[in-house]
Design a protein around this motif. Sequence first.
Motif, short mmCIF file in Angstrom:
data_model
loop_
_atom_site.label_atom_id
_atom_site.label_comp_id
_atom_site.label_asym_id
_atom_site.label_seq_id
_atom_site.Cartn_x
_atom_site.Cartn_y
_atom_site.Cartn_z
N GLN A 311 0.81 -1.23 0.00
CA GLN A 311 0.00 0.00 0.00
C GLN A 311 0.84 1.27 0.00
OE1 GLN A 311 -2.94 -0.86 -0.56
NE2 GLN A 311 -2.87 -2.97 0.17
N GLY A 312 2.15 1.16 0.04
CA GLY A 312 2.99 2.33 0.01
C GLY A 312 2.99 3.07 1.34
N SER A 313 3.71 4.17 1.37
CA SER A 313 3.84 4.93 2.62
C SER A 313 2.51 5.53 3.05
CB SER A 313 4.89 6.03 2.46
OG SER A 313 4.59 6.85 1.34
N VAL A 314 1.67 5.94 2.09
CA VAL A 314 0.37 6.51 2.45
C VAL A 314 -0.50 5.46 3.12
CG1 VAL A 314 -1.74 7.58 1.56
CG2 VAL A 314 0.49 8.20 0.59
N GLY A 315 -0.60 4.29 2.54
CA GLY A 315 -1.39 3.23 3.12
C GLY A 315 -0.84 2.78 4.47
N PHE A 316 0.49 2.76 4.59
CA PHE A 316 1.09 2.37 5.87
C PHE A 316 0.72 3.36 6.97
CE2 PHE A 316 4.65 2.49 8.90
CZ PHE A 316 4.67 1.17 9.29
N ILE A 317 0.75 4.64 6.66
CA ILE A 317 0.38 5.66 7.66
C ILE A 317 -1.08 5.49 8.07
CG2 ILE A 317 0.03 8.13 8.01
CD1 ILE A 317 2.51 8.58 6.26
N LEU A 318 -1.96 5.26 7.10
CA LEU A 318 -3.37 5.08 7.41
C LEU A 318 -3.58 3.81 8.25
CD1 LEU A 318 -5.01 6.04 4.00
CD2 LEU A 318 -4.99 7.38 6.11
N TYR A 319 -2.88 2.75 7.91
CA TYR A 319 -3.03 1.50 8.66
C TYR A 319 -2.56 1.68 10.10
CZ TYR A 319 -2.95 -3.52 9.59
OH TYR A 319 -3.19 -4.78 10.12
N MET A 320 -1.41 2.29 10.28
CA MET A 320 -0.88 2.47 11.62
C MET A 320 -1.68 3.49 12.42
SD MET A 320 1.37 0.22 11.78
CE MET A 320 1.85 0.64 13.46
N SER A 321 -2.38 4.39 11.73
CA SER A 321 -3.20 5.36 12.45
C SER A 321 -4.36 4.67 13.18
CB SER A 321 -3.73 6.42 11.49
OG SER A 321 -4.61 5.86 10.53
N MET A 322 -4.79 3.50 12.70
CA MET A 322 -5.80 2.74 13.45
C MET A 322 -5.26 2.37 14.83
SD MET A 322 -7.63 0.23 10.66
CE MET A 322 -6.17 -0.77 10.36
N PHE A 323 -4.05 1.87 14.86
CA PHE A 323 -3.44 1.51 16.14
C PHE A 323 -3.20 2.75 17.00
CE2 PHE A 323 -2.62 -1.98 13.35
CZ PHE A 323 -2.59 -3.11 14.14
N GLY A 324 -2.75 3.83 16.35
CA GLY A 324 -2.52 5.06 17.10
C GLY A 324 -3.78 5.60 17.74
N ALA A 325 -4.89 5.54 17.02
CA ALA A 325 -6.16 6.03 17.57
C ALA A 325 -6.57 5.24 18.80
CB ALA A 325 -7.25 5.96 16.50
N VAL A 326 -6.37 3.93 18.76
CA VAL A 326 -6.73 3.10 19.92
C VAL A 326 -5.78 3.35 21.08
CG1 VAL A 326 -7.02 0.73 20.73
CG2 VAL A 326 -7.77 1.35 18.44
N TYR A 327 -4.48 3.47 20.80
CA TYR A 327 -3.52 3.73 21.87
C TYR A 327 -3.83 5.04 22.59
CZ TYR A 327 -0.12 -0.02 21.06
OH TYR A 327 0.51 -1.24 20.98
N LEU A 328 -4.18 6.08 21.87
CA LEU A 328 -4.51 7.35 22.50
C LEU A 328 -5.72 7.23 23.40
CD1 LEU A 328 -3.90 9.85 19.55
CD2 LEU A 328 -2.46 9.47 21.56
N SER A 329 -6.69 6.43 23.00
CA SER A 329 -7.87 6.21 23.85
C SER A 329 -7.50 5.43 25.11
CB SER A 329 -8.95 5.46 23.07
OG SER A 329 -9.41 6.21 21.97
N VAL A 330 -6.60 4.47 24.97
CA VAL A 330 -6.20 3.65 26.11
C VAL A 330 -5.58 4.50 27.21
CG1 VAL A 330 -4.53 1.89 26.83
CG2 VAL A 330 -5.96 1.51 24.81
N LEU A 331 -4.87 5.54 26.85
CA LEU A 331 -4.20 6.39 27.83
C LEU A 331 -5.18 7.07 28.78
CD1 LEU A 331 -1.47 8.06 25.57
CD2 LEU A 331 -1.21 6.13 27.14
N ARG A 332 -6.44 7.15 28.40
CA ARG A 332 -7.44 7.84 29.22
C ARG A 332 -8.22 6.90 30.12
NH1 ARG A 332 -11.01 10.76 24.94
NH2 ARG A 332 -11.94 11.68 26.81
N LEU A 333 -7.93 5.61 30.07
CA LEU A 333 -8.67 4.63 30.84
C LEU A 333 -8.23 4.61 32.31
CD1 LEU A 333 -8.73 1.58 28.39
CD2 LEU A 333 -10.71 2.89 29.18
N PRO A 334 -9.08 4.09 33.21
CA PRO A 334 -8.63 3.85 34.59
C PRO A 334 -7.48 2.87 34.63
CG PRO A 334 -11.03 3.73 34.41
CD PRO A 334 -10.51 3.80 33.02
#
Length: 416
Positions: A311-334
Amino acid sequence: MTTLAFAALWIFVFSVPWERIFVLPGVSIIPLFTGAAAIGLAGFSALVTGRIRRWHPVLVAALLYVGWTACVLMLGGAGPRLPSKFWTWTQLFLMMWMIWELAATEKRHRGLLMAYVLGAYVAAFDTLLIFRRQAGALRRFAAGGADPNDLAMILALGVPMAWYLALTTRRPLVRWICRAYLPLCVVCVGLTGSRGGMVVTTLALLVVPFTMTKLSAGRLATAIVMLGIGGVLAVVYTPETLIQRLSTTGSELEGGRIGGRGKLWVAGLEAFTRHPIIGYGTGGYKQAIFPILGDATQVAHNSYISVLVEQGSVGFILYMSMFGAVYLSVLRLPLVERRFAFVLMVTLGVAMLPLTWEDRRAVWFVLPTVAALTRLRLAGMGAVPTRQPAVMPGRVPVATRQPPAAGRAEPGQAGV
């Protein structure tokens, strides 16, 4: 309608760990039918009610990624017949949306985690049966004839889920079922002979010490005993040949061989430099490394390099952004939920290193499930207190007015 959709989703998640036991040529039967039924019922329910939950950023990133894979295929001239992997992307996105829509309560969310753990039990028991029947004929053992490395990773993902359920459930039977999964997983991962699986299982077991802050002395002792039993059983029942294979993990990593994957990764990175923006398109990894290795039969054996090349660098960034979005949410959990989700995400991230897992159901199940947990927990933490009625100066609200004490008259009344 949503109840029926959730029931179909539960069966679908339950079948994910052992999907290779009942298959037609190239098709996993139960996940195919239950997934299709769940998506259809969930879509019909959303259409009838006219209500769709506000999307988590992981869904937005997933939709953009699937859209990009379509764009890459069109730009690369894929022809009228799209590769089957592209349709897998579409189905996985629908599965992610369905989990987000249907896991709307804590009971349903726990139900999906329990479905995965019970499904992992099925895969583990089938692995034990194969070991018992064919111990002399096979060197490595895996349920349904699946790839042993795949099975080891799938079983390892169930460890944080089982332990979290054991910590938070109030039902003693469910608690012991989840606790017993840990030693069973250790034994079965040993039978797969997967060196990567052993590493990932070790990471997954870190959820136990990380969440011991709220354990009583009895539960702490139980956890230590369960882990000890798992280690002893793994040593006793794992064949000597597999123990020798597992012992070579360090030398494989130091030598950069990693079971022959090193050369595939180097070839993939070299191929990426030739098409760094849009890549080679979905399913194009074999074609990309053929001029370099002269072998068009090997896949990447690394999820991240596979996405980068296809998918190239653009697709890689979009794919990894899924993980990034979840990680940022995890930081706010108890605390406990945050540590559970963090260990689960790290386990998943490391499991994807030696395998071509970017389009596996287990990956696209974990992401929305963790996102749903953050929605449930943050909604509970952000509850707005009930607004009190306005009170005129000098007056006492009726609801808070205290009754007169015995033998004492109210103002303006004669005493008795």
